[in-house]
Design a protein around this motif. Sequence first.
Motif, PDB file in Angstrom:
ATOM      1  N   ILE A   2       0.846  -1.188   0.000  1.00 58.54           N
ATOM      2  CA  ILE A   2       0.000   0.000   0.000  1.00 58.54           C
ATOM      3  C   ILE A   2       0.878   1.233   0.000  1.00 58.54           C
ATOM      4  N   GLY A 218     -11.171   3.018   4.683  1.00 60.42           N
ATOM      5  CA  GLY A 218     -10.432   1.922   5.291  1.00 60.42           C
ATOM      6  C   GLY A 218     -10.473   2.013   6.798  1.00 60.42           C
ATOM      7  N   ASP A 221      -7.317   3.563   8.510  1.00 61.24           N
ATOM      8  CA  ASP A 221      -6.922   4.891   8.032  1.00 61.24           C
ATOM      9  C   ASP A 221      -6.367   5.701   9.203  1.00 61.24           C
ATOM     10  N   SER A 260     -10.697  -9.075  -4.489  1.00 60.13           N
ATOM     11  CA  SER A 260     -10.700  -8.245  -3.288  1.00 60.13           C
ATOM     12  C   SER A 260     -10.140  -9.043  -2.125  1.00 60.13           C
ATOM     13  N   HIS A 262      -8.947  -7.789   0.674  1.00 63.38           N
ATOM     14  CA  HIS A 262      -9.423  -7.237   1.928  1.00 63.38           C
ATOM     15  C   HIS A 262     -10.890  -7.617   2.141  1.00 63.38           C
ATOM     16  N   ALA A 286      -7.546  -1.769   5.409  1.00 64.41           N
ATOM     17  CA  ALA A 286      -7.065  -0.766   4.456  1.00 64.41           C
ATOM     18  C   ALA A 286      -6.776   0.553   5.165  1.00 64.41           C
ATOM     19  N   SER A 291      -9.387   2.298  -2.704  1.00 63.95           N
ATOM     20  CA  SER A 291      -9.604   0.864  -2.681  1.00 63.95           C
ATOM     21  C   SER A 291      -9.682   0.297  -4.101  1.00 63.95           C
ATOM     22  N   ASP A 301      -4.653   1.205  -2.870  1.00 62.13           N
ATOM     23  CA  ASP A 301      -4.551  -0.117  -2.261  1.00 62.13           C
ATOM     24  C   ASP A 301      -5.266  -1.090  -3.185  1.00 62.13           C
ATOM     25  N   ASN A 303      -5.553  -4.156  -3.104  1.00 66.67           N
ATOM     26  CA  ASN A 303      -6.089  -5.359  -2.471  1.00 66.67           C
ATOM     27  C   ASN A 303      -7.552  -5.228  -2.066  1.00 66.67           C
ATOM     28  N   GLY A 304      -8.106  -4.037  -2.166  1.00 63.54           N
ATOM     29  CA  GLY A 304      -9.483  -3.836  -1.724  1.00 63.54           C
ATOM     30  C   GLY A 304     -10.494  -4.020  -2.835  1.00 63.54           C
TER      31      GLY A 304
END
Length: 319
Positions: A2, A218, A221, A260, A262, A286, A291, A301, A303-304
């Motif tokens: 990230i 996220g 955050d 996804s 996450h 996240a 995302s 990111d 991965n979201g």
Amino acid sequence: MINTMMDAWAAMAFGGMTLLPRTTKSAPKHPPGRFSAGEYRSAAGTLRYKLFVPGSWDGTPMPLIVMLHGCGQDADDFALGTGMNELAEESGCLVLYPEQSRSANWHGCWNWFDAAHHDRGQGEPALIAGLTRSIVDVYAADERYVSVAGLSAGGAMAVILGRTYPDLYTAVGCHSGLAHGSATSGHDALAAMRDGLQGRALSATVPASAVPIIVFHGDQDETVHLSHSSGVVRQSIGACGTCGAGKAAETVHSAGGGTSKHAFTCSIHRDEAGEVLAEQWTVHGAGHAWSGGSVRGTYTDWNGPNASREMLRFFTTAR
């Protein structure tokens, strides 16, 4: 990995349901889209911008999405990170990227926290709305689908635009942003971002009508407190007035996997007629990043769940 966000001071100061599958469409049989630069001038000031026009545009009205970058970003960076141009090419949408002047904010952040930019007809809301109207007119955009979205400071400004120009914008997307009225100065902004939603934001003057909103945030955050996600949703629903808001939200959970990685939780709020007022996506694990974004841009990111794809779906079906 990230992308890490700037330190909190720099970031502040200025700044059921399933995921949509990826398209399997064959290559378009039209020229590639155009991504060009322009400059808008009005009594409210001057604003540079980039505009994506899909190759399929032939003058027929298309939806328009206005994308507001975050602190430290510009139009090109935000377009790359969100991948919105590629999605717009697939779906047939215009995408407008206003670009904050460094003379207006040294870090390129929209001045969401400054009281001079909180109301209709003045400051940055007037400037961005004026640019939006000019693109609507020149490209005959479909006025039923004119949306505005942003990240962080851009998300906060998108919320302000939806509340001050509900006659122009038909939907709002807020990623890692804050509610309208969360701060009225740089000092207030630091506290709001660090400590969470301030009560005065929810009691701020509300518009005559509510604009549907989709919110991503996220839960790790460290730049903008997670409570602002719920604050933005509550503020938006509160503007609904007598439309019958208040039904229990439908909540969808995903453990992650596939595109996804996450896990996420999505709560859907509807009015009494069943129309969606708000979607609230909380991406577990996240941080302060777009995302599902691309590594080609900053503050993403990948991965979201894909915020760009979900926002595009929301924008072209709301109302």
